[in-house]
Write a protein that holds these residues in place. Structure first.
Motif, short mmCIF file in Angstrom:
data_model
loop_
_atom_site.label_atom_id
_atom_site.label_comp_id
_atom_site.label_asym_id
_atom_site.label_seq_id
_atom_site.Cartn_x
_atom_site.Cartn_y
_atom_site.Cartn_z
N MET A 83 24.61 52.58 54.12
CA MET A 83 24.04 52.20 55.41
C MET A 83 22.84 53.09 55.70
O MET A 83 22.99 54.31 55.84
N ASN A 84 21.69 52.48 55.78
CA ASN A 84 20.45 53.20 56.08
C ASN A 84 19.87 52.73 57.40
O ASN A 84 20.26 51.69 57.93
N SER A 85 18.95 53.51 57.93
CA SER A 85 18.29 53.17 59.20
C SER A 85 19.31 52.79 60.27
O SER A 85 19.18 51.78 60.96
N LEU A 86 20.31 53.63 60.41
CA LEU A 86 21.40 53.32 61.32
C LEU A 86 20.92 53.30 62.77
O LEU A 86 20.03 54.06 63.16
N LYS A 87 21.55 52.43 63.55
CA LYS A 87 21.23 52.25 64.96
C LYS A 87 22.48 52.52 65.79
O LYS A 87 23.60 52.34 65.30
N PRO A 88 22.31 52.88 67.05
CA PRO A 88 23.49 53.09 67.90
C PRO A 88 24.41 51.87 67.94
O PRO A 88 25.64 52.03 68.03
N GLU A 89 23.85 50.68 67.84
CA GLU A 89 24.69 49.48 67.87
C GLU A 89 25.50 49.28 66.59
O GLU A 89 26.34 48.37 66.53
N ASP A 90 25.29 50.11 65.58
CA ASP A 90 26.13 50.08 64.39
C ASP A 90 27.42 50.88 64.59
O ASP A 90 28.29 50.88 63.72
N THR A 91 27.52 51.58 65.70
CA THR A 91 28.72 52.37 65.99
C THR A 91 29.95 51.48 66.06
O THR A 91 29.98 50.49 66.79
N ALA A 92 30.96 51.80 65.25
CA ALA A 92 32.17 50.99 65.17
C ALA A 92 33.14 51.65 64.20
O ALA A 92 32.78 52.58 63.48
N ASN A 93 34.34 51.12 64.19
CA ASN A 93 35.30 51.44 63.15
C ASN A 93 35.07 50.44 62.02
O ASN A 93 35.07 49.22 62.25
N TYR A 94 34.86 50.96 60.81
CA TYR A 94 34.53 50.09 59.67
C TYR A 94 35.75 49.95 58.78
O TYR A 94 36.40 50.95 58.42
N TYR A 95 36.03 48.69 58.43
CA TYR A 95 37.21 48.36 57.64
C TYR A 95 36.82 47.71 56.32
O TYR A 95 35.90 46.89 56.26
N CYS A 96 37.57 48.05 55.31
CA CYS A 96 37.45 47.43 54.00
C CYS A 96 38.49 46.31 53.92
O CYS A 96 39.58 46.43 54.50
N ALA A 97 38.17 45.24 53.18
CA ALA A 97 39.08 44.11 53.07
C ALA A 97 38.99 43.50 51.68
O ALA A 97 37.98 43.68 50.99
#
Length: 122
Positions: A83-97
């Motif tokens: 993940m590059n050029s991250l933005k505040p709206e990328d804030t989250a819990n990230y899950y693998c599936a």
């Protein structure tokens, strides 16, 4: 059964980068399409990216195209999300599936990890 364990989350400033990893165990990793999802507080879980079992095809939600890259290493039973050029709206819990079919891993995965938190400060 497939067990998925995510790592690599953390706190980063806007514009920064993180690489998430998802280690899989159980059934043959190379038989599964893999996906990343995220869920922000008060929001629905949403699809982020997916990759086929061979790594030859991948899909992204529009808002992360050009900034995020999904990849996999079948020898290490691991899928990554750069993940590059991250933005505040990328804030989250990230899950693998995981699912054996890439269409289904996007729509209704069979297996989920526990998640890793990503926080992007402005």
């Amino acid at each position: 059964q497939v067990q998925l364990v995510e790592s690599g989350g953390g706190l980063v400033q806007a514009g920064g980068s993180l690489r998430l990893s998802c280690a899989a165990s159980g059934r043959t990793f190379s038989s599964y399409a893999m996906g990343w999802f995220r869920q922000a507080p008060g929001e629905e879980r949403e699809f982020v990216a997916a990759i086929g079992w061979s790594g030859d095809n991948s899909y992204y939600r529009n808002t992360v195209k050009g900034r995020f890259t999904i990849s996999r290493d079948n020898a290490k039973n691991t899928v990554y999300l750069q993940m590059n050029s991250l933005k505040p709206e990328d804030t989250a819990n990230y899950y693998c599936a995981a699912h054996t079919d890439i269409g289904s891993v996007i729509a209704h995965p069979d297996y989920w990890g526990q998640g890793t938190q990503v926080t992007v400060s402005s």
